[in-house]
Design a protein around this motif. Structure first.
Motif, PDB file in Angstrom:
ATOM      1  N   LEU A  13      14.726  38.578 -33.021  1.00  0.00           N
ATOM      2  CA  LEU A  13      15.091  37.165 -32.924  1.00  0.00           C
ATOM      3  C   LEU A  13      16.481  36.995 -32.314  1.00  0.00           C
ATOM      4  O   LEU A  13      16.711  36.086 -31.511  1.00  0.00           O
ATOM      5  CB  LEU A  13      15.046  36.510 -34.300  1.00  0.00           C
ATOM      6  N   CYS A  14      17.388  37.869 -32.694  1.00  0.00           N
ATOM      7  CA  CYS A  14      18.762  37.739 -32.207  1.00  0.00           C
ATOM      8  C   CYS A  14      18.938  38.275 -30.798  1.00  0.00           C
ATOM      9  O   CYS A  14      19.697  37.701 -30.000  1.00  0.00           O
ATOM     10  CB  CYS A  14      19.718  38.471 -33.153  1.00  0.00           C
ATOM     11  N   PHE A  15      18.233  39.372 -30.471  1.00  0.00           N
ATOM     12  CA  PHE A  15      18.523  40.069 -29.222  1.00  0.00           C
ATOM     13  C   PHE A  15      17.312  40.278 -28.319  1.00  0.00           C
ATOM     14  O   PHE A  15      17.442  40.890 -27.258  1.00  0.00           O
ATOM     15  CB  PHE A  15      19.134  41.442 -29.530  1.00  0.00           C
ATOM     16  N   GLY A  16      16.143  39.781 -28.704  1.00  0.00           N
ATOM     17  CA  GLY A  16      14.957  40.026 -27.909  1.00  0.00           C
ATOM     18  C   GLY A  16      14.405  41.412 -28.172  1.00  0.00           C
ATOM     19  O   GLY A  16      14.858  42.142 -29.054  1.00  0.00           O
ATOM     20  N   ASP A  17      13.411  41.796 -27.404  1.00  0.00           N
ATOM     21  CA  ASP A  17      12.743  43.083 -27.634  1.00  0.00           C
ATOM     22  C   ASP A  17      13.569  44.277 -27.156  1.00  0.00           C
ATOM     23  O   ASP A  17      13.385  45.394 -27.639  1.00  0.00           O
ATOM     24  CB  ASP A  17      11.381  43.103 -26.936  1.00  0.00           C
ATOM     25  N   SER A  51      28.354  29.343 -29.370  1.00  0.00           N
ATOM     26  CA  SER A  51      27.107  29.851 -28.800  1.00  0.00           C
ATOM     27  C   SER A  51      26.147  30.159 -29.940  1.00  0.00           C
ATOM     28  O   SER A  51      26.503  30.856 -30.894  1.00  0.00           O
ATOM     29  CB  SER A  51      27.370  31.119 -27.975  1.00  0.00           C
ATOM     30  N   GLY A  52      24.943  29.599 -29.864  1.00  0.00           N
ATOM     31  CA  GLY A  52      23.985  29.790 -30.936  1.00  0.00           C
ATOM     32  C   GLY A  52      24.371  29.063 -32.206  1.00  0.00           C
ATOM     33  O   GLY A  52      23.918  29.437 -33.289  1.00  0.00           O
ATOM     34  N   THR A  53      25.192  28.027 -32.070  1.00  0.00           N
ATOM     35  CA  THR A  53      25.724  27.302 -33.236  1.00  0.00           C
ATOM     36  C   THR A  53      25.648  25.801 -33.005  1.00  0.00           C
ATOM     37  O   THR A  53      26.510  25.240 -32.302  1.00  0.00           O
ATOM     38  CB  THR A  53      27.190  27.679 -33.502  1.00  0.00           C
ATOM     39  N   PRO A  54      24.686  25.103 -33.553  1.00  0.00           N
ATOM     40  CA  PRO A  54      24.693  23.645 -33.451  1.00  0.00           C
ATOM     41  C   PRO A  54      25.654  23.045 -34.473  1.00  0.00           C
ATOM     42  O   PRO A  54      25.551  23.368 -35.666  1.00  0.00           O
ATOM     43  CB  PRO A  54      23.249  23.264 -33.769  1.00  0.00           C
ATOM     44  N   TRP A  88      29.899  32.938 -32.478  1.00  0.00           N
ATOM     45  CA  TRP A  88      28.469  33.084 -32.212  1.00  0.00           C
ATOM     46  C   TRP A  88      27.687  32.920 -33.512  1.00  0.00           C
ATOM     47  O   TRP A  88      27.958  33.582 -34.502  1.00  0.00           O
ATOM     48  CB  TRP A  88      28.185  34.458 -31.607  1.00  0.00           C
ATOM     49  N   SER A  89      26.735  31.982 -33.524  1.00  0.00           N
ATOM     50  CA  SER A  89      25.815  31.809 -34.646  1.00  0.00           C
ATOM     51  C   SER A  89      26.594  31.547 -35.932  1.00  0.00           C
ATOM     52  O   SER A  89      27.343  30.577 -36.018  1.00  0.00           O
ATOM     53  CB  SER A  89      24.909  33.050 -34.741  1.00  0.00           C
ATOM     54  N   LEU A  90      26.451  32.388 -36.943  1.00  0.00           N
ATOM     55  CA  LEU A  90      27.220  32.249 -38.176  1.00  0.00           C
ATOM     56  C   LEU A  90      28.709  32.123 -37.867  1.00  0.00           C
ATOM     57  O   LEU A  90      29.423  31.295 -38.450  1.00  0.00           O
ATOM     58  CB  LEU A  90      26.966  33.461 -39.076  1.00  0.00           C
ATOM     59  N   GLY A  91      29.198  32.955 -36.946  1.00  0.00           N
ATOM     60  CA  GLY A  91      30.607  32.924 -36.584  1.00  0.00           C
ATOM     61  C   GLY A  91      31.040  31.586 -36.027  1.00  0.00           C
ATOM     62  O   GLY A  91      32.191  31.164 -36.202  1.00  0.00           O
ATOM     63  N   GLY A  98      21.823  30.328 -24.772  1.00  0.00           N
ATOM     64  CA  GLY A  98      20.673  30.851 -24.058  1.00  0.00           C
ATOM     65  C   GLY A  98      19.555  29.835 -24.058  1.00  0.00           C
ATOM     66  O   GLY A  98      19.278  29.205 -25.084  1.00  0.00           O
ATOM     67  N   VAL A  99      18.910  29.653 -22.935  1.00  0.00           N
ATOM     68  CA  VAL A  99      17.877  28.626 -22.816  1.00  0.00           C
ATOM     69  C   VAL A  99      16.661  28.933 -23.693  1.00  0.00           C
ATOM     70  O   VAL A  99      15.884  28.033 -24.019  1.00  0.00           O
ATOM     71  CB  VAL A  99      17.477  28.461 -21.332  1.00  0.00           C
ATOM     72  N   LEU A 100      16.515  30.193 -24.120  1.00  0.00           N
ATOM     73  CA  LEU A 100      15.376  30.596 -24.939  1.00  0.00           C
ATOM     74  C   LEU A 100      15.768  30.831 -26.398  1.00  0.00           C
ATOM     75  O   LEU A 100      15.049  31.530 -27.125  1.00  0.00           O
ATOM     76  CB  LEU A 100      14.744  31.876 -24.364  1.00  0.00           C
ATOM     77  N   ASP A 101      16.860  30.264 -26.847  1.00  0.00           N
ATOM     78  CA  ASP A 101      17.326  30.481 -28.211  1.00  0.00           C
ATOM     79  C   ASP A 101      16.242  30.088 -29.215  1.00  0.00           C
ATOM     80  O   ASP A 101      15.772  28.945 -29.215  1.00  0.00           O
ATOM     81  CB  ASP A 101      18.595  29.661 -28.475  1.00  0.00           C
ATOM     82  N   PRO A 102      15.818  31.017 -30.092  1.00  0.00           N
ATOM     83  CA  PRO A 102      14.742  30.702 -31.039  1.00  0.00           C
ATOM     84  C   PRO A 102      15.208  29.938 -32.266  1.00  0.00           C
ATOM     85  O   PRO A 102      14.376  29.465 -33.054  1.00  0.00           O
ATOM     86  CB  PRO A 102      14.229  32.091 -31.442  1.00  0.00           C
TER      87      PRO A 102
END
Length: 287
Positions: A167-171, A126-129, A103-106, A220-224
């Motif tokens: 940013l990572c988890f929403g509100d 996930s969260g990693t282009p 995930w992301s950095l991972g 996630g479709v809303l990934d910032p």
């Protein structure tokens, strides 16, 4: 059937890492968290019966959670350095094939591992282009915004900690995540981005375009952070089910927001990848 997870500290050449491991004889799924997080973020994967027949192994990166800071941060807090301590950890606990969920950095760390390891692997990102390293590659893969500057900021204010959690988890994030973000060694953020900017690692885009290893994308479709349209431009050599999977109404941490949707995809991918990994393992033994 996997056992209840056990936490232990594994001493590597540059840091002591916390590892959560269910043990057992099932296919290992190695979970690597994002910047500012810890292995606790994967609670909803460890608790899900659908994944109970795998050996789940979550590794806490140096400078995060209860893992120690790196003794040599300039070397270890880089793409190659983090991949190195994770690979060292996996060797010490006897993982010889694996599905990685990064995930992301991972996810970036898993791509570097995949480019250098000799063991059979499959990757769920996930969260990693997967990006070509260097400024242009990063601009193509990530959303341009002021907030993304936090990923390379060494010292976080209290406001920065809260904003990064949002940013990572929403509100609706777990307040415990604030403590985890505040604990993170900020030198990692600086050095890791520097290694991406200066190309000190594998070309991730080229890797996924040329490697036959199974790769799944679940976002996630809303990934910032991630430019999702960029993923559609990559001609993956072996993209699972020939498409990128989007989870509605979720952001950067889709696995945490919607485990009821994410975990079945992880399970299905691991089931399909296991056949490939088993064949590759047999080929390695015969060679």
């Amino acid at each position: 059937m996997a056992m209840a997870p056990i936490d232990r500290m594994i001493t590597t050449s540059d840091a002591a890492l916390r590892v959560r491991d269910t043990g057992g004889d099932g296919l290992p799924i190695v979970l690597l968290h994002g910047s500012g997080s810890s292995i606790d973020v994967f609670h909803r994967q460890f608790a899900d019966p659908i994944l109970s027949h795998y050996r789940l192994v979550a590794i806490e990166l140096p400078g995060h959670g209860l893992s120690s800071d790196a003794a040599t941060p300039d070397k270890t807090y880089t793409l190659k350095g983090l991949a190195g301590v994770v690979t060292e950890t996996l060797t010490s606990i006897g993982v010889s094939r694996a599905v990685f969920f990064g995930w992301s950095l991972g996810g970036h760390v898993t791509l570097q591992i995949a480019a250098t390891t000799s063991i059979p692997v499959a990757l769920l990102l996930s969260g990693t282009p997967p990006v070509s390293l260097g400024p242009l590659g990063l601009l193509r893969g990530f959303q341009p915004s002021f907030d993304i500057l936090l990923t390379s900021k060494r010292h976080f204010s209290e406001r920065d900690v809260t904003r990064f959690a949002q940013l990572c988890f929403g509100d609706a994030f777990d307040p415990k995540f604030l403590t985890t973000i505040a604990r993170t060694d900020g030198r990692l953020r600086v050095n890791f981005l520097r290694s991406l900017m200066h190309g000190h690692g594998a070309d991730q885009r080229r890797l996924v375009e040329t490697s036959s290893m199974p790769i799944a994308l679940v976002n996630g479709v809303l990934d910032p952070f991630v430019r999702l349209s960029y993923l559609e431009t990559i001609p993956f050599a072996n993209l699972w089910r020939d498409r990128s999977h989007l989870i509605p109404a979720t952001g950067h941490a889709a696995f945490w927001h919607a485990p009821q949707l994410f975990n079945p995809l992880l399970n299905a991918f691991a089931r399909d990848a296991e056949l490939v990994l088993r064949a590759e393992r047999l080929n390695l033994r015969r060679a």
